[in-house]
Design an enzyme around this catalytic site. Structure first.
Site, PDB file in Angstrom:
ATOM      1  N   LEU A  66       0.902  -1.153   0.000  1.00 56.97           N
ATOM      2  CA  LEU A  66       0.000   0.000   0.000  1.00 56.97           C
ATOM      3  C   LEU A  66       0.939   1.200   0.000  1.00 56.97           C
ATOM      4  O   LEU A  66       1.348   1.682   1.048  1.00 56.97           O
ATOM      5  CB  LEU A  66      -0.892   0.022   1.253  1.00 56.97           C
ATOM      6  CG  LEU A  66      -1.966  -1.044   1.365  1.00 56.97           C
ATOM      7  CD1 LEU A  66      -2.734  -0.906   2.683  1.00 56.97           C
ATOM      8  CD2 LEU A  66      -2.927  -0.989   0.202  1.00 56.97           C
ATOM      9  N   PRO A  67       1.322   1.680  -1.166  1.00 51.91           N
ATOM     10  CA  PRO A  67       2.472   2.600  -1.297  1.00 51.91           C
ATOM     11  C   PRO A  67       2.210   4.030  -0.815  1.00 51.91           C
ATOM     12  O   PRO A  67       2.085   4.963  -1.607  1.00 51.91           O
ATOM     13  CB  PRO A  67       2.758   2.559  -2.797  1.00 51.91           C
ATOM     14  CG  PRO A  67       1.416   2.294  -3.420  1.00 51.91           C
ATOM     15  CD  PRO A  67       0.715   1.376  -2.459  1.00 51.91           C
ATOM     16  N   CYS A  68       2.154   4.191   0.505  1.00 55.65           N
ATOM     17  CA  CYS A  68       1.926   5.515   1.077  1.00 55.65           C
ATOM     18  C   CYS A  68       3.063   6.489   0.767  1.00 55.65           C
ATOM     19  O   CYS A  68       2.885   7.695   0.908  1.00 55.65           O
ATOM     20  CB  CYS A  68       1.713   5.416   2.581  1.00 55.65           C
ATOM     21  SG  CYS A  68       0.093   4.739   3.021  1.00 55.65           S
ATOM     22  N   HIS A  69       4.217   5.975   0.357  1.00 56.59           N
ATOM     23  CA  HIS A  69       5.293   6.898  -0.024  1.00 56.59           C
ATOM     24  C   HIS A  69       4.897   7.727  -1.240  1.00 56.59           C
ATOM     25  O   HIS A  69       5.467   8.776  -1.485  1.00 56.59           O
ATOM     26  CB  HIS A  69       6.613   6.146  -0.264  1.00 56.59           C
ATOM     27  CG  HIS A  69       6.591   5.207  -1.420  1.00 56.59           C
ATOM     28  ND1 HIS A  69       6.068   3.927  -1.328  1.00 56.59           N
ATOM     29  CD2 HIS A  69       7.005   5.356  -2.701  1.00 56.59           C
ATOM     30  CE1 HIS A  69       6.184   3.326  -2.507  1.00 56.59           C
ATOM     31  NE2 HIS A  69       6.743   4.169  -3.362  1.00 56.59           N
TER      32      HIS A  69
END
Length: 175
Positions: free
Chosen positions: A141-144
């Protein structure tokens, strides 16, 4: 549910750990995290740590997944959308944010407000930030890829420098 923990190392990044149950990820801690936390909603879950070559039935995907993580951290364009995540603990809002976040492509960024709107919850950017801060699936879940309206935003316990490093891998040198 019995959770198995699979440790891995990535040269230049440190160590990480994947927690797997029933053929899906329960928690994924990237390098340089050293002390994973217990998954929310599952206090006292029995766990076992497996050696590099040990695997329980349903965990056969882990070695290939670790290779994909290593590739991503080398800068390869890797998509993790096919990795099954345990999102049963999510509220409907969190599930909508998670599903929307998984669709943010490699190399692109969205603001917290944009992600909230895309998830069907306009004006919920602070709640999106809270979700990202507690994200236990980092690369999956690529919150970056979620940034603040005026700057890069934060990145939980790993910090902004780690977030910048991940974004640079995806071609965002200026953030």
């Amino acid at each position: 549910m019995r959770v198995t923990r699979h440790g891995y190392a990535v040269e230049g990044w440190g160590v990480g750990e994947l927690w797997v149950a029933d053929g899906r990820l329960v928690v994924a801690h990237d390098a340089p995290t050293r002390r994973p936390t217990t998954p929310r909603g599952t206090p006292g879950v029995p766990t076992e740590t497996l050696s590099r070559d040990g695997a329980r039935v349903g965990d056969e995907f882990v070695p290939e997944l670790v290779q994909r993580i290593r590739g991503f951290l080398r800068g390869d364009r890797v998509d993790f959308a096919d990795v099954e995540l345990d999102l049963e603990w999510c509220t409907p809002f969190q599930a909508a944010v998670a599903a929307t976040l998984r669709r943010v492509p490699w190399g692109e960024v969205v603001s917290y407000a944009e992600l909230a709107a895309l998830a069907g919850h306009p004006r919920a950017q602070r709640a999106v930030g809270t979700f990202c801060a507690g994200n236990r699936f980092s690369l999956f879940l690529p919150c970056h890829r979620v940034v603040a309206a005026r700057d890069i935003g934060s990145y939980g316990s790993l910090g902004v420098s780690y977030k910048r490093r991940l974004l640079r891998l995806e071609g965002h040198a200026g953030l």
